[in-house]
Design a protein around this motif. Structure first.
Motif, PDB file in Angstrom:
ATOM      1  N   UNK A   1     -46.707-103.065  56.375  1.00 13.59           N
ATOM      2  CA  UNK A   1     -46.652-103.992  57.510  1.00 13.59           C
ATOM      3  C   UNK A   1     -45.452-103.718  58.396  1.00 13.59           C
ATOM      4  N   UNK A   2     -44.313-103.435  57.786  1.00 11.78           N
ATOM      5  CA  UNK A   2     -43.112-103.144  58.571  1.00 11.78           C
ATOM      6  C   UNK A   2     -43.294-101.879  59.399  1.00 11.78           C
TER       7      UNK A   2
ATOM      8  N   UNK B   1     -33.083-106.329  57.660  1.00 11.16           N
ATOM      9  CA  UNK B   1     -33.463-107.267  56.596  1.00 11.16           C
ATOM     10  C   UNK B   1     -32.441-108.394  56.591  1.00 11.16           C
ATOM     11  N   UNK B   2     -32.905-109.608  56.215  1.00  7.47           N
ATOM     12  CA  UNK B   2     -32.122-110.809  56.502  1.00  7.47           C
ATOM     13  C   UNK B   2     -32.448-111.875  55.456  1.00  7.47           C
ATOM     14  N   UNK B   3     -31.474-112.196  54.617  1.00  7.83           N
ATOM     15  CA  UNK B   3     -31.686-113.193  53.553  1.00  7.83           C
ATOM     16  C   UNK B   3     -30.735-114.368  53.765  1.00  7.83           C
TER      17      UNK B   3
ATOM     18  N   UNK C   1     -32.772-121.602  53.366  1.00  8.60           N
ATOM     19  CA  UNK C   1     -32.200-120.975  52.171  1.00  8.60           C
ATOM     20  C   UNK C   1     -33.281-120.388  51.251  1.00  8.60           C
ATOM     21  N   UNK C   2     -33.059-119.140  50.858  1.00  5.91           N
ATOM     22  CA  UNK C   2     -34.017-118.457  49.985  1.00  5.91           C
ATOM     23  C   UNK C   2     -35.041-117.633  50.721  1.00  5.91           C
ATOM     24  N   UNK C   3     -35.114-117.771  52.049  1.00  6.22           N
ATOM     25  CA  UNK C   3     -36.084-117.003  52.834  1.00  6.22           C
ATOM     26  C   UNK C   3     -35.537-115.613  53.151  1.00  6.22           C
ATOM     27  N   UNK C   4     -36.447-114.643  53.175  1.00  2.00           N
ATOM     28  CA  UNK C   4     -36.094-113.258  53.474  1.00  2.00           C
ATOM     29  C   UNK C   4     -36.996-112.759  54.598  1.00  2.00           C
ATOM     30  N   UNK C   5     -36.409-112.137  55.601  1.00  3.87           N
ATOM     31  CA  UNK C   5     -37.181-111.616  56.731  1.00  3.87           C
ATOM     32  C   UNK C   5     -36.869-110.140  56.940  1.00  3.87           C
ATOM     33  N   UNK C   6     -37.903-109.402  57.336  1.00  7.80           N
ATOM     34  CA  UNK C   6     -37.756-107.999  57.712  1.00  7.80           C
ATOM     35  C   UNK C   6     -38.239-107.850  59.150  1.00  7.80           C
ATOM     36  N   UNK C   7     -37.367-107.346  60.015  1.00  8.39           N
ATOM     37  CA  UNK C   7     -37.702-107.193  61.430  1.00  8.39           C
ATOM     38  C   UNK C   7     -37.792-105.703  61.748  1.00  8.39           C
ATOM     39  N   UNK C   8     -38.958-105.243  62.212  1.00 12.63           N
ATOM     40  CA  UNK C   8     -39.130-103.806  62.488  1.00 12.63           C
ATOM     41  C   UNK C   8     -38.319-103.342  63.690  1.00 12.63           C
ATOM     42  N   UNK C   9     -38.344-102.052  63.908  1.00 18.81           N
ATOM     43  CA  UNK C   9     -37.612-101.437  64.999  1.00 18.81           C
ATOM     44  C   UNK C   9     -38.048-101.974  66.359  1.00 18.81           C
ATOM     45  N   UNK C  10     -37.084-102.110  67.248  1.00 17.58           N
ATOM     46  CA  UNK C  10     -37.258-102.413  68.671  1.00 17.58           C
ATOM     47  C   UNK C  10     -37.656-103.857  68.992  1.00 17.58           C
TER      48      UNK C  10
END
Length: 532
Positions: free
Chosen positions: A122-123, A295-297, A346-355
């Motif tokens: 997905x990323x 990535x962001x926790x 709190x406890x959430x994790x996000x991945x944000x792709x390029x651009x």
């Protein structure tokens, strides 16, 4: 004479005045305003208005009021970004300027079974991934158990001072982590108080604090995708090789060891950031440096992201703002309609792709762990963002410290120690480079040829070194039989392409391919595999 004074004089002459339909009712005034404190009626005592013959109810025309701006609910976006008025408007979304629609992302709810391969796919497909109350162990993520209450014990004052941005002014101060936490606790009402700064620590990368970073493990797929992680692993592997066999006694080995040490010292670290933000902190519109993945926790507190996809229209609008040093809020507010909201707890994790374009608001004091990484499958996107950043640097609308450090030297180093190392092994085994492996090679070739003559850090790569690497790259990409012992002649014969010619085989290849490509990101078709 004011309307209010005229009304009083009419009463004094025994001519009571009442409100008419045209004049409007006496809204906004309490009955007690014109009466004794002991009276709640509209009757007026003679002593209240001297000269009046009798007390009787009356009404005043409303005092003139400045017409309300038709844009009153949206005027806050014109305030200085980070100012009290701006933060108040942002936090309340006055005038509905910002969309409350959730962003289009792949979201895993608490307790969901998260497949690591699904996240990676997905990323790389350009989709934001959010995992609620993530099971860190399930994806290979290991972090210290830290909150705002104990982070000052984890990172001591002796670890040094870090640049902390004042969201209200955009200026920087330097603070230790304990000092930052102390300031946060002492200034809970930072939005309401003009004299209190809203501090935002964004630059704290803790890799060199080994007592902490040694306890951290990134998600496995981040380790596998990150070009910098792979480059570091390749350097360590090469160090090991130089200790064995004939390498151990070779005259060239000391020189290569020295070069590897120099390279290792110049690799930037963007893997282990701790972000500490006060309530009301605001990070303006940006794309992360070099178009890196993020990535962001969230350890503690809350973060609100507003994100917009990297469409050609959005990227060009962003580029125009960046190279001119203008603001989306005041110079192109129409862009705001493209952004959607992501709330992280709190406890959430996000991945944000390029651009992906984004700006971030912090509704309460927060502590976040995060990092950035490059991946070879998105070289075109990374290179495109670097071009924008370099254009900004040339126009003096950007700063070098806001860019990916030593970016192009890291590309040559990755080409030498990672990509070519694997490609040469494949070609020696009579395997042609096809598919994504081939497209990555061509992306390196057509982009890095333009960087041959650019200065390098501390003599890591000479112009000859770069040319040699690219000639080897052309050799492994060629469909000709691979033989390291035989001299290699480019199959791309130098010839006139428009007004561009070159006697260098690598440059000739780059010119020919760029002339043939419909777009810079187009790659050769691999539908029919070649066989030697």
């Amino acid at each position: 004479m004011s309307e209010a004074k005229k009304a009083v004089e009419k009463h004094a002459n025994g001519k009571p005045v009442t409100g008419t339909e045209d004049e409007g009712p006496m809204s906004g005034y309490s009955s007690g305003f014109f009466s004794d404190s002991s009276s709640s009626s509209m009757e007026r005592s003679p002593r209240n208005l001297a000269g009046m013959n009798r007390a009787e109810p009356f009404a005043l025309d409303p005092l003139p009021v400045e017409p309300r701006s038709p844009n009153a609910d949206t005027d806050w976006i014109k305030e200085v970004q980070g100012s009290n008025a701006f933060i108040e408007g942002l936090s309340q979304n006055k005038g509905g300027v910002l969309s409350n629609e959730p962003a289009d992302c792949v979201e895993f709810q608490k307790g969901a079974i998260v497949n690591e391969k699904d996240i990676e796919e997905n990323m790389l497909a350009g989709k934001i991934v959010v995992i609620r109350s993530v099971n860190k162990a399930a994806i290979g993520l290991v972090l210290p158990d830290v909150t705002l209450d104990n982070v000052a014990k984890l990172f001591k004052g002796s670890d040094g001072e870090y640049k902390v941005r004042n969201s209200k002014t955009g200026q920087f101060a330097h603070m230790t982590i304990p000092k930052m936490i102390e300031y946060m606790k002492e200034n809970e009402k930072c939005i309401e108080n003009d004299n209190v700064n809203i501090m935002n620590l964004l630059s704290f990368e803790c890799t060199k604090i080994t007592r902490v970073s040694s306890t951290i493990k990134l998600p496995l797929f981040v380790q596998n995708l990150s070009m910098i992680k792979q480059l570091k692993a390749a350097i360590n592997e090469r160090f090991g090789t130089l200790k064995t066999g004939s390498f151990a006694t070779s005259d060239a080995t000391p020189r290569e060891r020295e070069w590897l040490k120099k390279l290792k010292n110049h690799i930037p670290s963007y893997e282990n950031f701790y972000i500490i933000s006060m309530k009301g902190a605001f990070t303006d519109l940006h794309v992360d440096f070099g178009g890196t993945f993020v990535y962001y926790f969230v350890h503690d507190g809350k973060k609100v992201f507003y994100v917009a996809p990297p469409t050609a229209e959005n990227i060009e609008a962003y580029r125009q703002l960046e190279i001119t040093g203008k603001s989306m809020w005041t110079d192109n507010p129409k862009m705001l309609k493209n952004f959607r909201k992501i709330e992280l707890n709190p406890g959430d994790l996000a991945f944000i792709p390029t651009q992906w374009l984004h700006f971030v608001y912090t509704p309460c004091n927060s502590l976040v762990y995060g990092g950035n990484f490059l991946t070879e499958s998105k070289l075109n996107e990374h290179y495109k963002m670097m071009e924008i950043e370099e254009e900004c640097l040339k126009n003096k609308s950007g700063k070098s410290e806001e860019m990916f450090k030593n970016f192009w030297d890291m590309q040559f180093a990755y080409l030498k120690l990672v990509y070519l190392n694997g490609a040469i092994s494949m070609r020696k085994a009579n395997v042609l480079l096809l598919g994504s492996y081939q497209s990555v090679g061509y992306q390196f070739l057509t982009t890095l040829i333009e960087k041959i003559h650019e200065p390098t850090i501390n003599g890591l790569f000479s112009t000859d070194d770069k040319t040699e690497l690219l000639n080897m790259l052309e050799r492994v990409l060629s469909k000709k039989k691979f033989d390291m012992k035989k001299p290699f002649k480019s199959e791309f014969t130098p010839k006139l392409v428009g007004k561009q010619t070159s006697s260098n085989p690598v440059e000739a290849l780059s010119i020919k391919r760029k002339a043939e490509m419909k777009s810079p990101s187009e790659i050769p078709s691999t539908k029919k595999p070649f066989k030697e």
